[in-house]
Design a protein around this motif. Structure first.
Motif, PDB file in Angstrom:
ATOM      1  N   LEU A   1      -4.947   9.325 -18.797  1.00 44.94           N
ATOM      2  CA  LEU A   1      -6.160   8.530 -18.866  1.00 44.94           C
ATOM      3  C   LEU A   1      -6.172   7.628 -20.100  1.00 44.94           C
ATOM      4  N   ALA A   2      -5.687   8.147 -21.233  1.00 46.74           N
ATOM      5  CA  ALA A   2      -5.685   7.343 -22.454  1.00 46.74           C
ATOM      6  C   ALA A   2      -4.747   6.148 -22.310  1.00 46.74           C
ATOM      7  N   ALA A   3      -3.551   6.379 -21.783  1.00 47.24           N
ATOM      8  CA  ALA A   3      -2.594   5.277 -21.611  1.00 47.24           C
ATOM      9  C   ALA A   3      -3.113   4.256 -20.600  1.00 47.24           C
ATOM     10  N   ALA A   4      -3.683   4.735 -19.495  1.00 45.63           N
ATOM     11  CA  ALA A   4      -4.220   3.818 -18.487  1.00 45.63           C
ATOM     12  C   ALA A   4      -5.386   3.019 -19.043  1.00 45.63           C
ATOM     13  N   ALA A   5      -6.235   3.669 -19.853  1.00 48.34           N
ATOM     14  CA  ALA A   5      -7.378   2.966 -20.446  1.00 48.34           C
ATOM     15  C   ALA A   5      -6.907   1.853 -21.373  1.00 48.34           C
ATOM     16  N   LEU A   6      -5.893   2.125 -22.187  1.00 42.99           N
ATOM     17  CA  LEU A   6      -5.364   1.108 -23.091  1.00 42.99           C
ATOM     18  C   LEU A   6      -4.816  -0.090 -22.329  1.00 42.99           C
ATOM     19  N   VAL A   7      -4.054   0.190 -21.272  1.00 44.48           N
ATOM     20  CA  VAL A   7      -3.471  -0.900 -20.487  1.00 44.48           C
ATOM     21  C   VAL A   7      -4.567  -1.733 -19.831  1.00 44.48           C
ATOM     22  N   LEU A   8      -5.553  -1.075 -19.230  1.00 47.03           N
ATOM     23  CA  LEU A   8      -6.614  -1.803 -18.539  1.00 47.03           C
ATOM     24  C   LEU A   8      -7.485  -2.598 -19.519  1.00 47.03           C
TER      25      LEU A   8
ATOM     26  N   VAL B   1      -1.847   2.389 -13.188  1.00 43.26           N
ATOM     27  CA  VAL B   1      -1.711   0.946 -13.371  1.00 43.26           C
ATOM     28  C   VAL B   1      -0.993   0.283 -12.200  1.00 43.26           C
ATOM     29  N   LEU B   2       0.186   0.782 -11.836  1.00 45.90           N
ATOM     30  CA  LEU B   2       0.955   0.170 -10.754  1.00 45.90           C
ATOM     31  C   LEU B   2       0.246   0.265  -9.404  1.00 45.90           C
ATOM     32  N   PRO B   3      -0.294   1.444  -9.010  1.00 49.04           N
ATOM     33  CA  PRO B   3      -1.012   1.501  -7.729  1.00 49.04           C
ATOM     34  C   PRO B   3      -2.221   0.580  -7.683  1.00 49.04           C
ATOM     35  N   TYR B   4      -2.986   0.518  -8.792  1.00 44.51           N
ATOM     36  CA  TYR B   4      -4.146  -0.383  -8.813  1.00 44.51           C
ATOM     37  C   TYR B   4      -3.711  -1.813  -8.523  1.00 44.51           C
ATOM     38  N   THR B   5      -2.626  -2.230  -9.175  1.00 45.41           N
ATOM     39  CA  THR B   5      -2.159  -3.606  -9.019  1.00 45.41           C
ATOM     40  C   THR B   5      -1.699  -3.874  -7.596  1.00 45.41           C
TER      41      THR B   5
ATOM     42  N   VAL C   1       0.838  -1.206   0.000  1.00 48.63           N
ATOM     43  CA  VAL C   1       0.000   0.000   0.000  1.00 48.63           C
ATOM     44  C   VAL C   1       0.871   1.254   0.000  1.00 48.63           C
ATOM     45  N   VAL C   2       1.905   1.264   0.839  1.00 43.41           N
ATOM     46  CA  VAL C   2       2.807   2.420   0.889  1.00 43.41           C
ATOM     47  C   VAL C   2       3.510   2.599  -0.456  1.00 43.41           C
ATOM     48  N   ALA C   3       3.929   1.486  -1.061  1.00 38.70           N
ATOM     49  CA  ALA C   3       4.567   1.568  -2.375  1.00 38.70           C
ATOM     50  C   ALA C   3       3.608   2.141  -3.412  1.00 38.70           C
ATOM     51  N   GLY C   4       2.337   1.723  -3.336  1.00 38.60           N
ATOM     52  CA  GLY C   4       1.342   2.262  -4.249  1.00 38.60           C
ATOM     53  C   GLY C   4       1.142   3.758  -4.059  1.00 38.60           C
ATOM     54  N   ALA C   5       1.106   4.204  -2.795  1.00 40.91           N
ATOM     55  CA  ALA C   5       0.939   5.634  -2.513  1.00 40.91           C
ATOM     56  C   ALA C   5       2.139   6.434  -3.013  1.00 40.91           C
TER      57      ALA C   5
ATOM     58  N   THR D   1       7.223  13.144 -25.071  1.00 39.26           N
ATOM     59  CA  THR D   1       6.018  13.499 -24.318  1.00 39.26           C
ATOM     60  C   THR D   1       5.134  12.274 -24.119  1.00 39.26           C
ATOM     61  N   LEU D   2       4.987  11.465 -25.169  1.00 37.31           N
ATOM     62  CA  LEU D   2       4.225  10.232 -25.058  1.00 37.31           C
ATOM     63  C   LEU D   2       4.850   9.296 -24.030  1.00 37.31           C
ATOM     64  N   GLY D   3       6.175   9.232 -24.034  1.00 40.50           N
ATOM     65  CA  GLY D   3       6.857   8.371 -23.066  1.00 40.50           C
ATOM     66  C   GLY D   3       6.628   8.826 -21.637  1.00 40.50           C
ATOM     67  N   LEU D   4       6.717  10.138 -21.398  1.00 40.07           N
ATOM     68  CA  LEU D   4       6.465  10.658 -20.050  1.00 40.07           C
ATOM     69  C   LEU D   4       5.013  10.465 -19.647  1.00 40.07           C
ATOM     70  N   GLY D   5       4.109  10.634 -20.615  1.00 42.61           N
ATOM     71  CA  GLY D   5       2.694  10.411 -20.323  1.00 42.61           C
ATOM     72  C   GLY D   5       2.427   8.971 -19.949  1.00 42.61           C
ATOM     73  N   ALA D   6       3.076   8.041 -20.650  1.00 40.70           N
ATOM     74  CA  ALA D   6       2.933   6.624 -20.306  1.00 40.70           C
ATOM     75  C   ALA D   6       3.498   6.343 -18.917  1.00 40.70           C
ATOM     76  N   ALA D   7       4.598   7.013 -18.563  1.00 40.60           N
ATOM     77  CA  ALA D   7       5.183   6.836 -17.229  1.00 40.60           C
ATOM     78  C   ALA D   7       4.226   7.335 -16.149  1.00 40.60           C
ATOM     79  N   VAL D   8       3.579   8.471 -16.408  1.00 41.00           N
ATOM     80  CA  VAL D   8       2.604   9.001 -15.449  1.00 41.00           C
ATOM     81  C   VAL D   8       1.442   8.027 -15.281  1.00 41.00           C
ATOM     82  N   ALA D   9       0.948   7.483 -16.402  1.00 45.35           N
ATOM     83  CA  ALA D   9      -0.154   6.520 -16.327  1.00 45.35           C
ATOM     84  C   ALA D   9       0.258   5.277 -15.556  1.00 45.35           C
ATOM     85  N   LEU D  10       1.474   4.797 -15.811  1.00 50.03           N
ATOM     86  CA  LEU D  10       1.964   3.607 -15.122  1.00 50.03           C
ATOM     87  C   LEU D  10       2.097   3.851 -13.624  1.00 50.03           C
ATOM     88  N   LEU D  11       2.704   4.988 -13.255  1.00 53.44           N
ATOM     89  CA  LEU D  11       2.961   5.280 -11.848  1.00 53.44           C
ATOM     90  C   LEU D  11       1.696   5.696 -11.102  1.00 53.44           C
ATOM     91  N   SER D  12       0.809   6.448 -11.769  1.00 55.58           N
ATOM     92  CA  SER D  12      -0.351   7.003 -11.074  1.00 55.58           C
ATOM     93  C   SER D  12      -1.603   6.152 -11.170  1.00 55.58           C
TER      94      SER D  12
END
Length: 320
Positions: free
Chosen positions: A79-86, A250-254, A48-52, A237-248
């Motif tokens: 949101l677009a990157a997170a939606a694609l991953v999910l 996809v990874l916390p959800y998991t 949980v702490v890692a997710g936060a 920019t796309l790469g940084l956006g994907a990193a934000v989606a992953l960190l904010s």
């Protein structure tokens, strides 16, 4: 996915609706029970702490990305990157759902999109720690209203004291527009909690979450295109956006999904109450946003109020 799991978004989403859950543990008399039990108890807490940490450092990276795309562009990329991953991971079923099911998931997506849009507008104008502190007032207010217990008024007053300290007697010190955006994000967060719980009851696993994320991404897309245009297609920019989606997202959800299988919901909610402090730390380390003593005290008051509201709600549920 259970109610708490679908509400596992950056900050104390489960805090407002947390209820006790039974967690199996080995008997103290069994060999190795103490050491094994301690490790078993600490493992989900660490997740949980890692997710936060992931959520708030992702938000800090998003702030660094804003000069390239603007706040609305960042929201669209995330949101677009997170939606694609999910969508790829969950592969939600589109048939067999009622009109009420779709209405719930659309409302969930609107709340999710509104929460993200308003929060990033706030983070573009005020320090990250202050933005998350004001935002967490939404779940806290929902917790106080839902509990209907007099003691929670004490926590509400304590949180209000923290907000007054944070504003320095007037939100002009913070930028009133940024503070208003953060408070609006908190209101949308409360709506997010309500509809995430309803979505979790209507859709299996994370299907509802994936579909709601698509709704949020589609709603944010026109705003992001108007704000950033072709800048959204720059590879870095796309790469940084994907990193934000992953960190904010996809990874916390998991991590929170795994943790909630072994962690009592009240404990999860209390840990989520630490989000403002983690956000302040991320703002300091990544964005060089130093806190004054008054700001630190204000954040501590809001964290204490959030924790107190959760604990009193749990005690009330246990007595009932």
């Amino acid at each position: 996915m259970n109610d708490q799991t679908t509400a596992a978004e950056p900050a104390a989403a489960a805090a407002a609706v947390a209820v006790p859950e039974a967690v199996a543990a080995p008997a103290l008399g069994e060999p190795g029970a103490r050491s094994g039990g301690r490790r078993a108890a600490l493992a989900p807490v660490a997740l949980v702490v890692a997710g936060a940490l992931s959520v708030q450092f992702g938000a800090a990276i998003a702030v660094l990305l804003m000069p390239r795309t603007g706040a609305l562009g960042v929201v669209t990329l995330r949101l677009a990157a997170a939606a694609l991953v999910l969508l790829v991971v969950c592969r939600p079923r589109l048939r067999g759902h009622s009109r009420a099911d779709w209405g719930t998931v659309v409302a969930f997506g609107i709340a999710m999109g509104g929460m993200n849009t308003l929060f990033y507008q706030a983070a573009d104008r005020i320090p990250l720690g202050a933005a998350v502190t004001l935002e967490v007032l939404g779940p806290l207010a929902l917790s106080v209203i839902a509990s209907r217990r007099l003691v929670n008024l004490v926590w509400a007053v304590l949180a209000l004291g923290g907000v007054v300290l944070l504003s320095g007697g007037g939100f002009d010190r913070l930028d009133p527009v940024g503070a208003a955006y953060a408070l609006g994000a908190g209101a949308m967060w409360a709506a997010y909690i309500v509809f995430s719980a309803r979505t979790g009851r209507r859709f299996p696993q994370a299907d509802g979450l994936a579909l709601a994320m698509v709704v949020a991404a589609l709603l944010s897309l026109p705003l992001g295109i108007m704000d950033a245009g072709s800048k959204l297609l720059v590879p870095t920019t796309l790469g940084l956006g994907a990193a934000v989606a992953l960190l904010s997202s996809v990874l916390p959800y998991t991590l929170e999904l795994i943790a909630l299988r072994r962690l009592p919901a009240p404990t999860f909610a209390i840990l989520m109450s630490l989000e403002p402090a983690i956000a302040a730390m991320a703002g300091f380390l990544v964005l060089d946003q130093a806190l004054s003593t008054t700001d630190a005290l204000a954040i501590a008051l809001v964290i204490g109020a959030s924790m107190g509201a959760v604990r009193s709600q749990v005690r009330g549920a246990s007595k009932r």
